[in-house]
Design an enzyme around this catalytic site. Structure first.
Site, PDB file in Angstrom:
ATOM      1  N   GLY A   1     -39.804  52.225 -24.111  1.00  0.00           N
ATOM      2  CA  GLY A   1     -38.898  51.360 -23.352  1.00  0.00           C
ATOM      3  C   GLY A   1     -37.947  52.139 -22.459  1.00  0.00           C
ATOM      4  O   GLY A   1     -37.361  53.130 -22.905  1.00  0.00           O
TER       5      GLY A   1
ATOM      6  N   ASN B   1     -38.577  50.798 -38.448  1.00  0.00           N
ATOM      7  CA  ASN B   1     -37.955  51.723 -37.502  1.00  0.00           C
ATOM      8  C   ASN B   1     -36.721  51.099 -36.883  1.00  0.00           C
ATOM      9  O   ASN B   1     -36.665  49.890 -36.661  1.00  0.00           O
ATOM     10  CB  ASN B   1     -38.960  52.172 -36.427  1.00  0.00           C
ATOM     11  CG  ASN B   1     -38.897  51.331 -35.175  1.00  0.00           C
ATOM     12  OD1 ASN B   1     -38.050  51.551 -34.303  1.00  0.00           O
ATOM     13  ND2 ASN B   1     -39.790  50.347 -35.088  1.00  0.00           N
TER      14      ASN B   1
ATOM     15  N   GLY C   1     -33.532  52.687 -31.941  1.00  0.00           N
ATOM     16  CA  GLY C   1     -32.398  52.364 -31.062  1.00  0.00           C
ATOM     17  C   GLY C   1     -32.725  52.568 -29.600  1.00  0.00           C
ATOM     18  O   GLY C   1     -31.847  52.846 -28.795  1.00  0.00           O
TER      19      GLY C   1
ATOM     20  N   CYS D   1     -33.946  42.611 -27.156  1.00  0.00           N
ATOM     21  CA  CYS D   1     -32.646  43.275 -27.281  1.00  0.00           C
ATOM     22  C   CYS D   1     -31.527  42.256 -27.295  1.00  0.00           C
ATOM     23  O   CYS D   1     -31.630  41.213 -26.667  1.00  0.00           O
ATOM     24  CB  CYS D   1     -32.392  44.177 -26.096  1.00  0.00           C
ATOM     25  SG  CYS D   1     -33.620  45.386 -25.964  1.00  0.00           S
TER      26      CYS D   1
ATOM     27  N   ASN E   1     -43.648  41.938 -31.101  1.00  0.00           N
ATOM     28  CA  ASN E   1     -42.777  43.075 -31.351  1.00  0.00           C
ATOM     29  C   ASN E   1     -42.539  43.134 -32.869  1.00  0.00           C
ATOM     30  O   ASN E   1     -43.160  42.376 -33.622  1.00  0.00           O
ATOM     31  CB  ASN E   1     -41.462  42.883 -30.569  1.00  0.00           C
ATOM     32  CG  ASN E   1     -40.872  44.218 -30.147  1.00  0.00           C
ATOM     33  OD1 ASN E   1     -40.811  45.151 -30.943  1.00  0.00           O
ATOM     34  ND2 ASN E   1     -40.429  44.302 -28.915  1.00  0.00           N
TER      35      ASN E   1
ATOM     36  N   GLY F   1     -50.122  45.645 -36.329  1.00  0.00           N
ATOM     37  CA  GLY F   1     -50.900  46.128 -37.466  1.00  0.00           C
ATOM     38  C   GLY F   1     -52.341  46.460 -37.195  1.00  0.00           C
ATOM     39  O   GLY F   1     -53.123  46.663 -38.134  1.00  0.00           O
TER      40      GLY F   1
END
Ligand SMILES: Cc1cc2nc3c(=O)[nH]c(=O)nc-3n(C[C@H](O)[C@H](O)[C@H](O)COP(=O)(O)O)c2cc1C
Length: 307
Positions: A48, A71, A74, A133, A195, A247
């Protein structure tokens, strides 16, 4: 038997096969150049990119769970400008690859600015808009989990983007069909999903969270059945192509996602336990097609048999 045809197309972009490396698990592609034959993949999504450099969260930010991974990186990245100046020229030297740029922001203006910077660079096939986000301007709701925010950010991105627009949906919603429809109506050329799922893990001994950020995103085989159901729901809701992920680690997983309605797929966490996973799966997919006498793989899309 005639030659196998694994090709597919998304928003007018021709892919030699449907296997795309997922954002955040494949760096800027360049890091994988010595490990994976990048031209064997359908394409890859860059990690990203945002308006400015982001250092990411403090460690620990990865934790392995049963059949999955948490995860909270950030969204660490070098920023769109540095990407265009330093990384994109290297990617442009590579032949026969398809590069997707994943874009995110904390406000609508952030997304707009990042897209404007990326529009200046050459060699990007399309944008994948990460709407997972927090929208700080609206009090911290994720763009991708609030219908109105999603509509606004996709409408803006459609206006600014000079490239095809893929909207990457969050699975942390009540109705993925509704969110896919909103993205389509606001001008998305395709949707990609899913996501990561918001999750957490605790160390029972220390009583502390396993991840410094406390909550994190769950990915890997643990989420596959839910992701598959969401791809199925989204495909039924929209006419634009659906890129499925969540997955995937085998050719059969890809076939399942295609039968559920995916036109292409992305592979993320599998590259963490085997850096060559994406390329291996392309080979596996070719063998699967040969063994099952499937000459044109794209014909599987939406082919779930109900009777
Ligand atoms: C370490 C890590 C970093 C990620 N970073 C991004 C990101 O920057 N942008 C994005 O849209 N998705 C990001 N994702 C989500 C993946 O692209 C993918 O949607 C998700 O992991 C589900 O696929 P998988 O189960 O094959 O990993 C990240 C995932 C992981 C594991």
């Amino acid at each position: 038997m005639t030659a196998l045809d694994l090709s597919t197309s998304i928003a007018g972009i021709q892919l030699k096969n449907p296997v795309i490396a997922a954002s955040g698990t494949f760096g800027y592609g360049i890091e994988f150049e010595d490990v994976v034959h990048l031209d064997r993949l359908g394409g890859f999504v860059l990690k990203g990119l945002s308006k400015k450099t982001i250092p990411g969260n403090p460690p620990p930010r990865l934790y392995e769970t049963a059949a999955g991974m948490l995860n909270a990186i950030g969204l660490q990245n070098i920023g769109a400008r540095a990407f265009v100046d330093e990384k994109l020229p290297k990617l442009r030297e590579m032949k026969n690859i398809v590069v997707f740029a994943n874009v995110f922001g904390y406000t609508r203006a952030d997304y707009e600015h990042t897209l404007q910077i990326l529009n200046e660079g050459e060699g990007i096939a399309a944008y994948e808009l990460n709407v997972s986000c927090p929208n700080t301007a609206h009090g911290g709701i994720q763009f991708g989990s609030d219908p109105r925010s999603l509509d606004e950010v996709v409408t803006m991105a459609r206006r600014v983007s000079q490239r095809p627009l893929i909207v990457k949906l969050s699975p942390n919603v009540t109705s993925i069909a509704q969110m896919a429809r909103i993205a389509e109506e606001a001008g998305a050329d395709a949707v990609s999903l899913v996501n990561t799922f918001i999750a957490m893990a605790i160390d029972a001994e220390t009583r502390k969270p396993r991840i410094a950020n406390v909550t994190a995103g769950l990915s890997g085989p643990a989420i596959k059945p839910i992701a598959l159901r969401m791809v199925y729901d989204a495909h039924k809701a929209v006419k634009i192509p659906v890129i499925g992920m969540g997955g995937i680690s085998t050719a059969e997983d890809i076939v399942e996602f295609m039968l559920a309605g995916a036109t292409a797929v992305e592979i993320g966490t599998a590259s963490y336990w085997d850096p060559v996973a994406t390329e291996k799966i392309v080979g596996e997919l070719e063998r699967w097609c040969a063994n099952h006498r499937v000459e044109k793989l794209s014909q599987l899309t939406g082919g779930l048999v109900m009777e």
